[in-house]
Design a protein around this motif. Sequence first.
Motif, PDB file in Angstrom:
ATOM      1  N   GLU A  47       0.840  -1.200   0.000  1.00  0.00           N
ATOM      2  CA  GLU A  47       0.000   0.000   0.000  1.00  0.00           C
ATOM      3  C   GLU A  47       0.876   1.252   0.000  1.00  0.00           C
ATOM      4  OE1 GLU A  47      -3.413   2.262   2.674  1.00  0.00           O
ATOM      5  OE2 GLU A  47      -2.749   0.265   3.274  1.00  0.00           O
ATOM      6  N   TYR A  48       1.928   1.224   0.797  1.00  0.00           N
ATOM      7  CA  TYR A  48       2.875   2.346   0.848  1.00  0.00           C
ATOM      8  C   TYR A  48       3.506   2.587  -0.526  1.00  0.00           C
ATOM      9  CZ  TYR A  48       7.453   4.517   1.720  1.00  0.00           C
ATOM     10  OH  TYR A  48       8.573   5.308   1.664  1.00  0.00           O
ATOM     11  N   GLU A  49       3.948   1.527  -1.173  1.00  0.00           N
ATOM     12  CA  GLU A  49       4.564   1.642  -2.494  1.00  0.00           C
ATOM     13  C   GLU A  49       3.575   2.220  -3.513  1.00  0.00           C
ATOM     14  OE1 GLU A  49       7.894   0.391  -3.951  1.00  0.00           O
ATOM     15  OE2 GLU A  49       8.222   1.177  -1.933  1.00  0.00           O
ATOM     16  N   GLU A  50       2.321   1.791  -3.443  1.00  0.00           N
ATOM     17  CA  GLU A  50       1.298   2.317  -4.360  1.00  0.00           C
ATOM     18  C   GLU A  50       1.078   3.810  -4.140  1.00  0.00           C
ATOM     19  OE1 GLU A  50      -2.354   0.036  -4.165  1.00  0.00           O
ATOM     20  OE2 GLU A  50      -1.236  -1.848  -4.363  1.00  0.00           O
ATOM     21  N   LYS A  51       0.989   4.221  -2.881  1.00  0.00           N
ATOM     22  CA  LYS A  51       0.783   5.637  -2.572  1.00  0.00           C
ATOM     23  C   LYS A  51       2.001   6.467  -2.989  1.00  0.00           C
ATOM     24  CE  LYS A  51      -2.483   5.021   1.222  1.00  0.00           C
ATOM     25  NZ  LYS A  51      -2.692   5.122   2.685  1.00  0.00           N
ATOM     26  N   LYS A  52       3.180   5.926  -2.764  1.00  0.00           N
ATOM     27  CA  LYS A  52       4.413   6.610  -3.144  1.00  0.00           C
ATOM     28  C   LYS A  52       4.486   6.767  -4.664  1.00  0.00           C
ATOM     29  CE  LYS A  52       9.036   5.300  -2.471  1.00  0.00           C
ATOM     30  NZ  LYS A  52      10.043   4.598  -1.698  1.00  0.00           N
ATOM     31  N   HIS A  53       4.104   5.722  -5.360  1.00  0.00           N
ATOM     32  CA  HIS A  53       4.095   5.766  -6.823  1.00  0.00           C
ATOM     33  C   HIS A  53       3.072   6.789  -7.333  1.00  0.00           C
ATOM     34  CE1 HIS A  53       4.996   4.292 -10.802  1.00  0.00           C
ATOM     35  NE2 HIS A  53       3.708   4.100 -11.030  1.00  0.00           N
ATOM     36  N   ALA A  54       1.937   6.847  -6.677  1.00  0.00           N
ATOM     37  CA  ALA A  54       0.903   7.815  -7.068  1.00  0.00           C
ATOM     38  C   ALA A  54       1.408   9.247  -6.888  1.00  0.00           C
ATOM     39  CB  ALA A  54      -0.374   7.590  -6.258  1.00  0.00           C
ATOM     40  N   LEU A  55       2.136   9.497  -5.806  1.00  0.00           N
ATOM     41  CA  LEU A  55       2.704  10.834  -5.603  1.00  0.00           C
ATOM     42  C   LEU A  55       3.748  11.152  -6.672  1.00  0.00           C
ATOM     43  CD1 LEU A  55       3.052  10.962  -1.705  1.00  0.00           C
ATOM     44  CD2 LEU A  55       1.546  12.366  -3.131  1.00  0.00           C
ATOM     45  N   SER A  56       4.535  10.178  -7.058  1.00  0.00           N
ATOM     46  CA  SER A  56       5.528  10.381  -8.121  1.00  0.00           C
ATOM     47  C   SER A  56       4.856  10.690  -9.449  1.00  0.00           C
ATOM     48  CB  SER A  56       6.410   9.142  -8.279  1.00  0.00           C
ATOM     49  OG  SER A  56       7.193   8.951  -7.141  1.00  0.00           O
ATOM     50  N   ARG A  57       3.780   9.958  -9.752  1.00  0.00           N
ATOM     51  CA  ARG A  57       3.036  10.224 -10.987  1.00  0.00           C
ATOM     52  C   ARG A  57       2.431  11.625 -10.962  1.00  0.00           C
ATOM     53  NH1 ARG A  57       0.819   5.048 -10.114  1.00  0.00           N
ATOM     54  NH2 ARG A  57      -1.135   6.048  -9.560  1.00  0.00           N
ATOM     55  N   LYS A  58       1.913  12.009  -9.814  1.00  0.00           N
ATOM     56  CA  LYS A  58       1.323  13.341  -9.675  1.00  0.00           C
ATOM     57  C   LYS A  58       2.392  14.406  -9.904  1.00  0.00           C
ATOM     58  CE  LYS A  58      -1.082  16.245  -6.302  1.00  0.00           C
ATOM     59  NZ  LYS A  58      -1.653  16.299  -4.945  1.00  0.00           N
ATOM     60  N   GLU A  59       3.550  14.207  -9.310  1.00  0.00           N
ATOM     61  CA  GLU A  59       4.635  15.169  -9.480  1.00  0.00           C
ATOM     62  C   GLU A  59       5.049  15.261 -10.944  1.00  0.00           C
ATOM     63  OE1 GLU A  59       9.131  16.173  -7.859  1.00  0.00           O
ATOM     64  OE2 GLU A  59       8.206  14.293  -7.275  1.00  0.00           O
ATOM     65  N   TYR A  60       5.194  14.119 -11.581  1.00  0.00           N
ATOM     66  CA  TYR A  60       5.610  14.129 -12.982  1.00  0.00           C
ATOM     67  C   TYR A  60       4.557  14.788 -13.866  1.00  0.00           C
ATOM     68  CZ  TYR A  60       7.371  12.851 -17.505  1.00  0.00           C
ATOM     69  OH  TYR A  60       7.846  12.924 -18.792  1.00  0.00           O
ATOM     70  N   SER A  61       3.315  14.386 -13.702  1.00  0.00           N
ATOM     71  CA  SER A  61       2.279  14.889 -14.597  1.00  0.00           C
ATOM     72  C   SER A  61       1.968  16.363 -14.371  1.00  0.00           C
ATOM     73  CB  SER A  61       1.004  14.057 -14.468  1.00  0.00           C
ATOM     74  OG  SER A  61       0.404  14.253 -13.207  1.00  0.00           O
ATOM     75  N   GLN A  62       2.072  16.821 -13.135  1.00  0.00           N
ATOM     76  CA  GLN A  62       1.669  18.191 -12.846  1.00  0.00           C
ATOM     77  C   GLN A  62       2.838  19.176 -12.770  1.00  0.00           C
ATOM     78  OE1 GLN A  62      -0.968  18.368  -9.487  1.00  0.00           O
ATOM     79  NE2 GLN A  62      -2.324  16.810 -10.311  1.00  0.00           N
ATOM     80  N   ILE A  63       4.053  18.666 -12.616  1.00  0.00           N
ATOM     81  CA  ILE A  63       5.186  19.583 -12.475  1.00  0.00           C
ATOM     82  C   ILE A  63       6.258  19.336 -13.535  1.00  0.00           C
ATOM     83  CG2 ILE A  63       7.045  20.385 -10.954  1.00  0.00           C
ATOM     84  CD1 ILE A  63       5.218  19.594  -8.587  1.00  0.00           C
ATOM     85  N   LYS A  64       6.858  18.171 -13.503  1.00  0.00           N
ATOM     86  CA  LYS A  64       7.999  17.920 -14.377  1.00  0.00           C
ATOM     87  C   LYS A  64       7.638  17.988 -15.853  1.00  0.00           C
ATOM     88  CE  LYS A  64      10.662  15.429 -10.981  1.00  0.00           C
ATOM     89  NZ  LYS A  64      11.270  14.190 -10.544  1.00  0.00           N
ATOM     90  N   ASP A  65       6.461  17.531 -16.179  1.00  0.00           N
ATOM     91  CA  ASP A  65       6.030  17.584 -17.576  1.00  0.00           C
ATOM     92  C   ASP A  65       5.939  19.034 -18.062  1.00  0.00           C
ATOM     93  OD1 ASP A  65       5.276  16.155 -19.902  1.00  0.00           O
ATOM     94  OD2 ASP A  65       3.185  16.733 -19.560  1.00  0.00           O
TER      95      ASP A  65
END
Length: 145
Positions: A55-73
């Motif tokens: 569950e922790y890994e899934e939440k961590k991955h979701a935060l990474s996706r959010k960062e990539y899609s909303q910031i890094k992109d």
Amino acid sequence: MNKYILSLFMLFTIISFGQHKKDWEKIKSLKVAYITEKLSLDSKQAQEFWPIYNEYEEKKHALSRKEYSQIKDKLKNSDDVSEKEAKKLLTLKISIEEDEEELDKAFLLEVSKVTSAKKALLLLKAEEDFKRDLIKQYRQNKGGR
């Protein structure tokens, strides 16, 4: 041959044949075996630990996706970002980092309850060691670059 050496051998073999989704699943399986062995989890602890970890890994991955899609992109064309947009993105980045920190804290506290404080610390080391071994083998397979 102990489980650790066998797991690393399998990991290195997988890396040498590419990194397809199937390979990532195998790497994940090796990581599970590696961490289970390094933490010396008994069956009861493993039953409680792995759902929490997953569950922790899934939440961590979701935060990474959010960062990539909303910031890094958006930063790919950083010359086109206005000061107002940059402030907004910076605020979002700080918010995501705070969420990650809270997630890490909650995870470590929960893990320490189902295993022990010592095993929670050993987990941090085991994850780093696993990553280091993975990167080391990748570099060796790519000719030491």
